[in-house]
Write a protein that holds these residues in place. Structure first.
Motif, mmCIF file in Angstrom:
data_model
loop_
_atom_site.group_PDB
_atom_site.id
_atom_site.type_symbol
_atom_site.label_atom_id
_atom_site.label_comp_id
_atom_site.label_asym_id
_atom_site.label_seq_id
_atom_site.Cartn_x
_atom_site.Cartn_y
_atom_site.Cartn_z
ATOM 1 N N SER A 258 9.462 -1.447 12.442
ATOM 2 C CA SER A 258 9.377 -0.155 13.127
ATOM 3 C C SER A 258 8.641 0.741 11.963
ATOM 4 N N VAL A 259 8.168 1.984 12.402
ATOM 5 C CA VAL A 259 7.567 2.744 11.450
ATOM 6 C C VAL A 259 8.450 3.345 10.371
ATOM 7 N N SER A 260 9.815 3.531 10.746
ATOM 8 C CA SER A 260 10.728 3.862 9.701
ATOM 9 C C SER A 260 11.110 2.847 8.737
ATOM 10 N N GLN A 261 11.007 1.588 9.235
ATOM 11 C CA GLN A 261 11.544 0.207 8.133
ATOM 12 C C GLN A 261 10.168 0.275 7.276
ATOM 13 N N GLY A 263 8.297 2.685 6.280
ATOM 14 C CA GLY A 263 8.256 3.572 5.405
ATOM 15 C C GLY A 263 9.330 3.553 4.453
ATOM 16 N N TYR A 264 10.468 3.170 5.006
ATOM 17 C CA TYR A 264 11.636 2.810 3.767
ATOM 18 C C TYR A 264 11.237 1.762 2.946
ATOM 19 N N GLU A 269 12.027 7.674 1.818
ATOM 20 C CA GLU A 269 13.525 7.668 2.578
ATOM 21 C C GLU A 269 13.446 8.271 3.884
ATOM 22 N N GLU A 270 12.643 9.328 4.292
ATOM 23 C CA GLU A 270 12.627 9.685 5.576
ATOM 24 C C GLU A 270 11.429 9.566 6.236
ATOM 25 N N VAL A 271 11.461 9.142 7.483
ATOM 26 C CA VAL A 271 10.260 8.782 8.112
ATOM 27 C C VAL A 271 9.304 9.827 8.225
ATOM 28 N N GLY A 272 9.652 10.954 8.417
ATOM 29 C CA GLY A 272 8.897 12.158 8.464
ATOM 30 C C GLY A 272 7.995 12.226 7.376
ATOM 31 N N SER A 275 5.242 9.656 7.695
ATOM 32 C CA SER A 275 4.046 10.032 8.720
ATOM 33 C C SER A 275 3.294 10.986 8.153
ATOM 34 N N LYS A 287 1.995 5.791 14.123
ATOM 35 C CA LYS A 287 2.051 5.467 15.627
ATOM 36 C C LYS A 287 0.409 5.325 16.026
#
Length: 294
Positions: A258-261, A263-264, A269-272, A275, A287
């Motif tokens: 996932s995008v959040s994974q 990024g982490y 720490e924050e997907v925003g 992005s 995305k």
């Protein structure tokens, strides 16, 4: 991975091709373009390699993508691409030359000297994967043709083949250092290689801040920044951002996290925030970029 097969991974699946010598093959680029199981769409899409690859251009001019960076080529250009890197062909009917494949099955057969020579050349090329051969252009073509003529015997029993490969790799290394003389310095290499390894390896990145790397390497900002400019023509911050973006693009292209994974794992720490960073560097959200690769 299947033995004695050369495998690439694209967003649309994996493709393999058998090879005549365990883990080693030389074919012309025109032969490669004619392989029906690897369509032009696959060739022109960034795909992950599961083998080491040397591309030697003999005809044509154009661009080639390695780890999502474009590099120009002309006759005499050599690209060195490592197992795990991504590359893509830019369609060009005029291009020809040779593809030299090595995979893990081949290295144990070489003996430590030749194996280390290939590893050394691979390690030099991680930032500058292309160089131009001028004086030894015809010699390299002759060596490639003679190496092809030695396919009949297994590498362990064929000292002639080992000597030919050694001669070819020696020419490549000498020509590479002519193109990139800064990399002759072992001291500079050691510091920068450590920095690059920490920054680019596949494990989650603990920190994106330059201060973290300075502490890990027991160096100063001024020295590491100077090394970055000398090796990459970028300052320290820009180079860190480039490697983070390259790692992100690889994961987004694979489409398995996932995008959040992603990024982490790259210390966001924050997907925003990830992005925003990705869009600032590329012009696309993660995305949007991922969708364009499918």
């Amino acid at each position: 991975m299947d033995k004695n097969r050369l495998t690439i991974e694209t967003p649309k699946g994996k493709f393999t091709k058998s090879n005549p010598i365990d883990g080693f093959q030389i074919i012309s680029i025109n032969e490669f373009k004619a392989i029906k199981s690897i369509s032009s769409n696959v060739r022109n899409t960034s795909h992950k390699l599961y083998f080491d690859l040397i591309i030697f251009i003999t005809h044509g001019k154009g661009e080639h993508s390695i780890d999502f960076q474009l590099y120009n080529y002309e006759p005499g250009t050599v690209f060195i691409i490592k197992n795990g890197q991504y590359h893509a062909w830019k369609e060009n009917k005029e291009i020809d030359g040779y593809l030299i494949f090595f995979n893990a099955d081949f290295y144990p057969k070489l003996g430590s000297g030749l194996k280390n020579q290939i590893i050394k050349l691979n390690n030099k090329s991680f930032l500058h994967p292309n160089f131009l051969i001028e004086n030894n252009f015809e010699t390299c073509i002759d060596l490639i043709k003679i190496i092809q003529s030695q396919y009949g015997l297994k590498i362990e029993q064929n000292q002639i083949l080992k000597n030919l490969i050694h001669s070819f790799l020696t020419i490549l290394e000498l020509e590479y250092l002519k193109n990139h003389p800064f990399l002759n310095s072992n001291n500079n290499n050691n510091i920068f290689n450590q920095f690059y390894t920490i920054l680019s390896n596949g494990t989650p990145l603990p920190n994106r801040n330059a201060i973290y790397f300075i502490a890990k390497l027991n160096t100063t900002y001024k020295k590491l920044n100077r090394l970055c400019k000398s090796v990459t023509s970028m300052n320290l911050k820009s180079f860190i951002n480039l490697i983070i973006i390259t790692r992100a693009k690889k994961e987004l292209t694979r489409n398995k996290k996932s995008v959040s994974q992603i990024g982490y794992e790259l210390s966001f720490e924050e997907v925003g925030n990830f992005s925003k960073f990705f869009k600032k560097q590329t012009g696309f959200t993660p995305k949007q970029y991922q969708k364009n690769q499918l």
